[in-house]
Design a protein around this motif. Structure first.
Motif, PDB file in Angstrom:
ATOM      1  N   GLU A  68     -53.684  73.848 -31.695  1.00  0.00           N
ATOM      2  CA  GLU A  68     -53.225  75.025 -32.426  1.00  0.00           C
ATOM      3  C   GLU A  68     -54.350  75.477 -33.359  1.00  0.00           C
ATOM      4  O   GLU A  68     -55.137  74.656 -33.813  1.00  0.00           O
ATOM      5  CB  GLU A  68     -51.999  74.679 -33.277  1.00  0.00           C
ATOM      6  N   THR A  69     -54.389  76.774 -33.638  1.00  0.00           N
ATOM      7  CA  THR A  69     -55.359  77.265 -34.628  1.00  0.00           C
ATOM      8  C   THR A  69     -54.615  78.083 -35.677  1.00  0.00           C
ATOM      9  O   THR A  69     -53.545  78.633 -35.392  1.00  0.00           O
ATOM     10  CB  THR A  69     -56.441  78.155 -33.975  1.00  0.00           C
ATOM     11  N   PHE A  70     -55.206  78.173 -36.864  1.00  0.00           N
ATOM     12  CA  PHE A  70     -54.555  78.947 -37.929  1.00  0.00           C
ATOM     13  C   PHE A  70     -54.444  80.410 -37.498  1.00  0.00           C
ATOM     14  O   PHE A  70     -53.414  81.062 -37.706  1.00  0.00           O
ATOM     15  CB  PHE A  70     -55.357  78.844 -39.240  1.00  0.00           C
ATOM     16  N   ALA A  71     -55.512  80.924 -36.891  1.00  0.00           N
ATOM     17  CA  ALA A  71     -55.528  82.347 -36.535  1.00  0.00           C
ATOM     18  C   ALA A  71     -54.460  82.675 -35.494  1.00  0.00           C
ATOM     19  O   ALA A  71     -53.911  83.782 -35.479  1.00  0.00           O
ATOM     20  CB  ALA A  71     -56.904  82.731 -36.008  1.00  0.00           C
ATOM     21  N   ALA A  72     -54.168  81.716 -34.609  1.00  0.00           N
ATOM     22  CA  ALA A  72     -53.215  82.002 -33.520  1.00  0.00           C
ATOM     23  C   ALA A  72     -51.773  81.657 -33.891  1.00  0.00           C
ATOM     24  O   ALA A  72     -50.877  81.801 -33.057  1.00  0.00           O
ATOM     25  CB  ALA A  72     -53.630  81.249 -32.261  1.00  0.00           C
ATOM     26  N   ALA A  73     -51.545  81.252 -35.131  1.00  0.00           N
ATOM     27  CA  ALA A  73     -50.156  80.927 -35.530  1.00  0.00           C
ATOM     28  C   ALA A  73     -49.422  82.214 -35.912  1.00  0.00           C
ATOM     29  O   ALA A  73     -48.961  82.373 -37.039  1.00  0.00           O
ATOM     30  CB  ALA A  73     -50.176  79.930 -36.682  1.00  0.00           C
ATOM     31  N   PRO A 127     -72.086  69.184 -36.060  1.00  0.00           N
ATOM     32  CA  PRO A 127     -70.905  68.331 -35.866  1.00  0.00           C
ATOM     33  C   PRO A 127     -69.922  69.005 -34.906  1.00  0.00           C
ATOM     34  O   PRO A 127     -69.790  70.239 -34.914  1.00  0.00           O
ATOM     35  CB  PRO A 127     -70.297  68.244 -37.279  1.00  0.00           C
ATOM     36  N   ALA A 128     -69.246  68.201 -34.105  1.00  0.00           N
ATOM     37  CA  ALA A 128     -68.269  68.758 -33.152  1.00  0.00           C
ATOM     38  C   ALA A 128     -67.091  69.372 -33.907  1.00  0.00           C
ATOM     39  O   ALA A 128     -66.760  68.938 -35.022  1.00  0.00           O
ATOM     40  CB  ALA A 128     -67.770  67.655 -32.230  1.00  0.00           C
ATOM     41  N   TYR A 129     -66.481  70.358 -33.299  1.00  0.00           N
ATOM     42  CA  TYR A 129     -65.230  70.926 -33.819  1.00  0.00           C
ATOM     43  C   TYR A 129     -64.126  69.888 -33.590  1.00  0.00           C
ATOM     44  O   TYR A 129     -63.959  69.383 -32.485  1.00  0.00           O
ATOM     45  CB  TYR A 129     -64.918  72.221 -33.059  1.00  0.00           C
ATOM     46  N   ARG A 130     -63.371  69.563 -34.657  1.00  0.00           N
ATOM     47  CA  ARG A 130     -62.322  68.523 -34.539  1.00  0.00           C
ATOM     48  C   ARG A 130     -60.932  69.082 -34.783  1.00  0.00           C
ATOM     49  O   ARG A 130     -60.002  68.341 -35.104  1.00  0.00           O
ATOM     50  CB  ARG A 130     -62.607  67.374 -35.520  1.00  0.00           C
ATOM     51  N   GLY A 131     -60.791  70.384 -34.656  1.00  0.00           N
ATOM     52  CA  GLY A 131     -59.483  71.001 -34.882  1.00  0.00           C
ATOM     53  C   GLY A 131     -59.455  71.686 -36.230  1.00  0.00           C
ATOM     54  O   GLY A 131     -60.166  71.279 -37.164  1.00  0.00           O
ATOM     55  N   ASP A 132     -58.611  72.718 -36.348  1.00  0.00           N
ATOM     56  CA  ASP A 132     -58.577  73.525 -37.580  1.00  0.00           C
ATOM     57  C   ASP A 132     -58.182  72.714 -38.809  1.00  0.00           C
ATOM     58  O   ASP A 132     -58.435  73.112 -39.933  1.00  0.00           O
ATOM     59  CB  ASP A 132     -57.597  74.698 -37.404  1.00  0.00           C
ATOM     60  N   MET A 133     -57.543  71.574 -38.606  1.00  0.00           N
ATOM     61  CA  MET A 133     -57.166  70.720 -39.734  1.00  0.00           C
ATOM     62  C   MET A 133     -58.399  70.103 -40.402  1.00  0.00           C
ATOM     63  O   MET A 133     -58.345  69.628 -41.531  1.00  0.00           O
ATOM     64  CB  MET A 133     -56.244  69.609 -39.212  1.00  0.00           C
ATOM     65  N   VAL A 134     -59.511  70.100 -39.643  1.00  0.00           N
ATOM     66  CA  VAL A 134     -60.710  69.401 -40.123  1.00  0.00           C
ATOM     67  C   VAL A 134     -61.862  70.364 -40.436  1.00  0.00           C
ATOM     68  O   VAL A 134     -62.405  70.377 -41.528  1.00  0.00           O
ATOM     69  CB  VAL A 134     -61.174  68.363 -39.075  1.00  0.00           C
ATOM     70  N   ASN A 135     -62.248  71.166 -39.427  1.00  0.00           N
ATOM     71  CA  ASN A 135     -63.365  72.091 -39.635  1.00  0.00           C
ATOM     72  C   ASN A 135     -63.138  73.349 -38.803  1.00  0.00           C
ATOM     73  O   ASN A 135     -62.098  73.489 -38.148  1.00  0.00           O
ATOM     74  CB  ASN A 135     -64.715  71.416 -39.330  1.00  0.00           C
ATOM     75  N   VAL A 152     -54.207  70.872 -45.952  1.00  0.00           N
ATOM     76  CA  VAL A 152     -53.151  71.561 -46.696  1.00  0.00           C
ATOM     77  C   VAL A 152     -52.780  72.851 -45.950  1.00  0.00           C
ATOM     78  O   VAL A 152     -51.602  73.190 -45.797  1.00  0.00           O
ATOM     79  CB  VAL A 152     -53.608  71.843 -48.153  1.00  0.00           C
ATOM     80  N   ARG A 153     -53.811  73.549 -45.441  1.00  0.00           N
ATOM     81  CA  ARG A 153     -53.522  74.766 -44.644  1.00  0.00           C
ATOM     82  C   ARG A 153     -52.742  74.416 -43.380  1.00  0.00           C
ATOM     83  O   ARG A 153     -51.847  75.139 -42.957  1.00  0.00           O
ATOM     84  CB  ARG A 153     -54.821  75.463 -44.245  1.00  0.00           C
ATOM     85  N   ALA A 154     -53.086  73.281 -42.783  1.00  0.00           N
ATOM     86  CA  ALA A 154     -52.378  72.868 -41.556  1.00  0.00           C
ATOM     87  C   ALA A 154     -50.900  72.616 -41.868  1.00  0.00           C
ATOM     88  O   ALA A 154     -50.008  72.963 -41.079  1.00  0.00           O
ATOM     89  CB  ALA A 154     -53.018  71.611 -40.968  1.00  0.00           C
ATOM     90  N   TYR A 155     -50.660  72.015 -43.034  1.00  0.00           N
ATOM     91  CA  TYR A 155     -49.266  71.785 -43.438  1.00  0.00           C
ATOM     92  C   TYR A 155     -48.540  73.131 -43.552  1.00  0.00           C
ATOM     93  O   TYR A 155     -47.436  73.300 -43.029  1.00  0.00           O
ATOM     94  CB  TYR A 155     -49.226  71.035 -44.778  1.00  0.00           C
ATOM     95  N   HIS A 156     -49.169  74.111 -44.236  1.00  0.00           N
ATOM     96  CA  HIS A 156     -48.503  75.405 -44.432  1.00  0.00           C
ATOM     97  C   HIS A 156     -48.301  76.129 -43.092  1.00  0.00           C
ATOM     98  O   HIS A 156     -47.245  76.716 -42.845  1.00  0.00           O
ATOM     99  CB  HIS A 156     -49.304  76.279 -45.397  1.00  0.00           C
ATOM    100  N   ALA A 157     -49.316  76.070 -42.233  1.00  0.00           N
ATOM    101  CA  ALA A 157     -49.183  76.728 -40.922  1.00  0.00           C
ATOM    102  C   ALA A 157     -48.069  76.053 -40.111  1.00  0.00           C
ATOM    103  O   ALA A 157     -47.293  76.718 -39.408  1.00  0.00           O
ATOM    104  CB  ALA A 157     -50.508  76.658 -40.170  1.00  0.00           C
TER     105      ALA A 157
END
Ligand SMILES: O=C[C@H](O)[C@H](O)COP(=O)(O)O
Ligand SMILES: C=C(OP(=O)(O)O)C(=O)O
Length: 441
Positions: A68-73, A127-135, A152-157
């Motif tokens: 999942e990504t923040f932008a696509a939620a 560094p590799a992309y590790r998901g929107d929760m990380v980078n 924290v953003r992942a929690y809100h999303a």
């Protein structure tokens, strides 16, 4: 809450190197102060549903984004994913007369394990992309720095996603009387036409039942559960809470959490963590799994052999499953397994296409599910469900299917930030094929 999880420090694979310890502490404290996303009682209901699936009395459909990504939620994306899962569930339920346990890879699937810590493009290594929760996915040095505020953003999303999912599934939209509406807004394709026919049949059966006095108000709402890989322990631990009814710990970031192939080390921090929480949990198993591992992981995570507690999600690959799965099942059975067996036909079938995209062939996906059913039927065990990376959108990420997506088409609409997903029609098409396999008893 972390003191509740204190114990010997164990190696945790696939964790971000957070650059700022103070910022990390701040994010963890913030998460620990937030309300739970799900309730322990809901996790217990899911455990009961998973138990039914382990006995062949229900079938589990787990599906959603790879990452999942923040932008696509967005409302549209979430609605279309839920609609796709509802449609697939209707096909499976009607086609095979079995209740379907609907579980979204949603509202928490914001972190990814990676094969390499770095990514190189045009001579530049970051560094590799590790998901929107990380980078961030953007390929710049700044974007790839792990930022704990992203948890924290992942929690809100996840909260927003779950809120909408709950509204869709309990507010009347998932009512079987809307079975036609779920098909609206999707392009007309053979899979959608087949679905439309099935929806007419369901309508007819419902009118008959109504005439017989059935009460369809009970069908206004449907159960829908949230699942994700419990990967980033700095996110999962502060969301771990004590259930006031039983005094037990639950990971309240999702109903069902699973441990991935890369983090399932018996001495590692991930297995230690899930051993302590009371949610229904999954462990991914590849061809690297040994009989000994299966027995030991059952002893660690499900010593009482409680149906519904432990799910093995096998992801072997279409060409390996028929040889690799039987010894695993035999070992589990010999050790008194009460597990739910689920087939993930995605992760063992990834390859790089000649155009350079990570893809999967729909035919391989179908073949792995076939192998899964055949092996279980031959051994007298129960094929309990499927686990699929899918989207409600019209993407071109997996080749094949009735619409015959070709390698050359991948460039048209490849939107996944990690692994390729089935698009809406491929998801529906798979559901029709699996319904046939399920009905073939
Ligand atoms: O979804 C699974 C893994 O995160 C993914 O397959 C890893 O991909 P990678 O090999 O590109 O790192
Ligand atoms: C990483 C995943 O799978 P696996 O652990 O099976 O590779 C996943 O399902 O996102």
């Amino acid at each position: 809450m972390t003191h509740l999880l204190d114990g010997p420090a164990r190696p945790a694979a696939q964790q971000p190197s957070w650059p700022d310890a103070e910022a990390l502490k701040g994010a963890i404290d913030t998460l620990a102060s937030f309300p739970p996303l799900v309730f322990a009682g809901e996790c217990d209901v899911l455990r009961e549903r998973m138990a039914l699936a382990s006995q062949g009395k229900a079938f589990v459909l787990q599906g959603g984004d790879c990452a999942e990504t923040f932008a696509a939620a967005t409302a549209d994306n979430i609605r279309d994913r839920v609609k796709t899962i509802l449609q697939m569930a209707a096909v499976l339920t009607y086609g095979a007369s079995v209740p379907v346990v609907k579980v979204g890879r949603m509202a928490g699937q914001y972190a990814k394990p990676r094969s390499s810590d770095v990514e190189t493009r045009d001579g530049e290594t970051l560094p590799a992309y590790r998901g929107d929760m990380v980078n961030d996915f953007e390929f710049t040095p700044q974007a790839r720095i792990p930022d704990p505020q992203r948890m924290v953003r992942a929690y809100h999303a996840s909260t927003a996603t779950l809120n909408l999912v709950r509204a869709f599934t309990t507010g009347g939209y998932a009512d079987l009387r809307h079975v036609h509406d779920w098909n609206k807004g999707f392009v007309a394709t053979p899979a959608n036409a087949a679905y439309e026919k099935l929806a007419r049949d369901i309508d007819k059966a419902m009118r008959f039942m109504l005439a017989c006095g059935a009460d369809f108000d009970a069908m206004r709402a449907t159960e829908f559960f949230a699942a994700h890989e419990a990967l980033i322990l700095d996110y999962e631990r502060p969301l771990t809470r004590v259930d006031h009814r039983s005094g037990r710990l639950y990971d309240t970031s999702g109903h069902f959490i699973w441990i991935g192939e890369r983090t399932r080390d018996l001495d590692g921090a991930h297995i230690d963590y899930v051993a302590r929480v009371h949610n229904p949990i999954g462990v991914k198993l590849s061809t690297k799994t040994t009989a000994d591992y299966v027995e030991q992981v059952m002893d660690r995570l499900d010593p009482e052999r409680t149906p519904g507690r432990l799910t093995f999600i096998t992801r072997m690959g279409a060409r390996q499953i028929r040889d690799a799965l039987p010894p695993i099942i035999e070992a589990a059975t010999a050790a008194g397994a009460a597990v739910t067996w689920i087939c993930d036909p995605m992760h063992g079938n990834t390859f790089e296409s000649s155009s350079g995209y990570k893809t999967r062939d729909f035919a391989d996906i179908v073949e792995e599910v076939h192998g899964f059913f055949d092996v279980h039927r031959a051994l007298g065990t129960v094929p309990g469900g499927i686990h699929i990376e899918l989207t409600g959108n019209d993407v071109t990420e997996c080749i094949g299917g009735a619409e015959k997506i070709l390698d050359a088409d991948l460039t048209k609409r490849y939107e996944s930030v990690c692994d390729p997903r089935l698009n809406h029609r491929q998801g529906l098409e798979l559901a029709f094929l699996v319904a046939e396999m399920l009905g073939d008893d």
